[in-house]
Design an enzyme around this catalytic site. Structure first.
Site, PDB file in Angstrom:
ATOM      1  N   GLU A 105      -5.877  -5.351  -5.228  1.00  0.00           N
ATOM      2  CA  GLU A 105      -5.601  -5.973  -3.926  1.00  0.00           C
ATOM      3  C   GLU A 105      -5.318  -7.459  -4.107  1.00  0.00           C
ATOM      4  O   GLU A 105      -6.036  -8.152  -4.834  1.00  0.00           O
ATOM      5  CB  GLU A 105      -6.778  -5.752  -2.976  1.00  0.00           C
ATOM      6  CG  GLU A 105      -6.951  -4.285  -2.619  1.00  0.00           C
ATOM      7  CD  GLU A 105      -7.957  -4.040  -1.504  1.00  0.00           C
ATOM      8  OE1 GLU A 105      -8.682  -4.967  -1.124  1.00  0.00           O
ATOM      9  OE2 GLU A 105      -7.995  -2.900  -1.003  1.00  0.00           O
ATOM     10  N   SER A 150       0.842  -1.200   0.000  1.00  0.00           N
ATOM     11  CA  SER A 150       0.000   0.000   0.000  1.00  0.00           C
ATOM     12  C   SER A 150       0.887   1.263   0.000  1.00  0.00           C
ATOM     13  O   SER A 150       1.615   1.486  -0.966  1.00  0.00           O
ATOM     14  CB  SER A 150      -0.963  -0.069   1.184  1.00  0.00           C
ATOM     15  OG  SER A 150      -1.957   0.907   1.081  1.00  0.00           O
ATOM     16  N   ALA A 151       0.863   2.080   1.037  1.00  0.00           N
ATOM     17  CA  ALA A 151       1.694   3.288   1.064  1.00  0.00           C
ATOM     18  C   ALA A 151       3.171   2.970   0.829  1.00  0.00           C
ATOM     19  O   ALA A 151       3.893   3.734   0.178  1.00  0.00           O
ATOM     20  CB  ALA A 151       1.527   4.006   2.404  1.00  0.00           C
ATOM     21  N   HIS A 187      -4.239  -0.740  -4.421  1.00  0.00           N
ATOM     22  CA  HIS A 187      -5.684  -0.881  -4.128  1.00  0.00           C
ATOM     23  C   HIS A 187      -6.503  -0.520  -5.358  1.00  0.00           C
ATOM     24  O   HIS A 187      -7.603   0.026  -5.230  1.00  0.00           O
ATOM     25  CB  HIS A 187      -6.134   0.045  -2.985  1.00  0.00           C
ATOM     26  CG  HIS A 187      -5.505  -0.203  -1.650  1.00  0.00           C
ATOM     27  ND1 HIS A 187      -5.931  -1.186  -0.793  1.00  0.00           N
ATOM     28  CD2 HIS A 187      -4.479   0.438  -1.017  1.00  0.00           C
ATOM     29  CE1 HIS A 187      -5.196  -1.133   0.322  1.00  0.00           C
ATOM     30  NE2 HIS A 187      -4.313  -0.162   0.208  1.00  0.00           N
TER      31      HIS A 187
END
Lengths: 237, 237
Positions: free
Chosen positions: A196, A124-125, A161
């Site tokens: 995802e 993610s980040a 995502h």
């Protein structure tokens, strides 16, 4: 030729699976058996607290015989990066993460180690900041980093995502619309959307999408093209 | 005491209604009958093109006897602001909007006119920039503005398109989680979430939420509180 090793996961969860559950086989395949200790960078998860975040990550990691130690436990974070066997950057808020990477002078330190072959993984980040800039994050800009320029470990933008879903009766932009605006404003950049459960992996000078859902490549003036899993997409480098 | 006049709409659409349809009665009630011409700032909608955006906004506005002229038609945008009877800032990408407001030196010019009593209306991104900063926008940071500081026409943060909805099986953060992270990182700030179809209105020194869905106020360490429509919430100023 560079010997970069990257595993850039879209998310920490796929559907209703447990935290990092779907990622464990990927991480286990990515890291050499000899690597037991991983330096963990929790800056994106500040709202949870760094002790708690470290513990949360250690639980799945220990099932594959790895231990993470969070960088907040080191007096000298740059030295921690210089001496790490591998780095994992967790998800949370991308702006907070990048701000802390700048404020702790870690951008160049991490880039240098990755160029030397130290394995880097993120979700993610932590995948967002591996791209050229954080301009295709989904996160809220809750703090202002020194710059939007990120680690630039790959030569494109990442949108983790990635989803085609739009809530019924909601009038905000879809994800694809947001990315189209990005490529319109930044015409020479490629954006890779990863769903995802999937990850971009760079190993042995070959870039692939791993997992079981196709990704997407966006560029201004070009038709959006799908990326199939487990095919060579090194042309993006 | 200031004589600010603000109409800050959450969105350009409510559910399946036409563009600005739900907003027309609010705009008509907000603007004096004597005001026929509105300066339109289209910077958030760059992907559509400014001519097209101006035309799109004129269609509903003309049904209430108003005409908008886009600021891109003026040689001197600062002068256009100085001479406007009213300003409307449309939705789109908040980062692109704020970057152009800075690049065209319009921040101080707009703030000054609003302080003098010129009516300001905005929707979505145009409401976001009326807050203290753009740190609670939902938009993708596709370009980097000079600063996250915005027009600060009100003394709090705005989150337009507020929703409790979370796509099924998606593991991104909910809106409330994102705003909680903002207030955690910015402890003294209030955030007002406005749902699609509603607007914040400041008129006769009174701030109210207009429409028919309650809003929400977030602050670090405080319980999230609802705002009912048509009640005085001037304490937020």
């Amino acid at each position: 030729m560079s010997d970069k090793k990257l595993l850039l996961l879209s998310s920490s969860r796929e559907g209703q699976t447990d935290y990092l559950e779907h990622a464990l086989p990927l991480i286990d395949g990515f890291l050499d058996k000899s690597i037991k200790n991983v330096l963990f960078i929790p800056y994106a998860g500040f709202a949870m607290g760094y002790d708690k975040y470290e513990d949360k990550v250690n639980q799945p990691f220990q099932t594959i015989g790895k231990k993470v130690t969070s960088i907040h436990r080191f007096d000298d974070p740059v030295k921690a990066v210089e001496e790490a066997d591998a780095i994992a950057i967790g998800g949370g808020n991308t702006f907070h993460l990048l701000k802390e990477l700048y404020d702790n002078e870690l951008i160049d330190a991490i880039r240098k180690r990755v160029d030397q072959g130290m394995p880097y993984m993120g979700w993610s980040a932590g995948s967002n900041v591996a791209g050229l800039t954080i301009c295709t994050t989904n996160d809220m800009p809750i703090v202002e980093p020194r710059s939007f320029n990120a680690l630039a470990l790959v030569n494109f933008q990442i949108n983790p995502h990635y989803t085609d879903y739009q809530p019924p009766n909601h009038n905000g932009e879809t994800r694809a619309e947001r990315i189209f605006e990005y490529v319109r404003a930044n015409p020479h950049r490629y954006v890779v959307g990863t769903r995802e459960g999937t990850a971009l992996q760079l190993k042995d000078n070959k870039l692939t999408l791993v997992g079981n859902k196709p990704g997407l490549v966006f560029r201004d003036g070009e038709k959006t093209r799908p990326i199939q899993c487990n095919t060579d997409i090194s042309w993006l480098l």
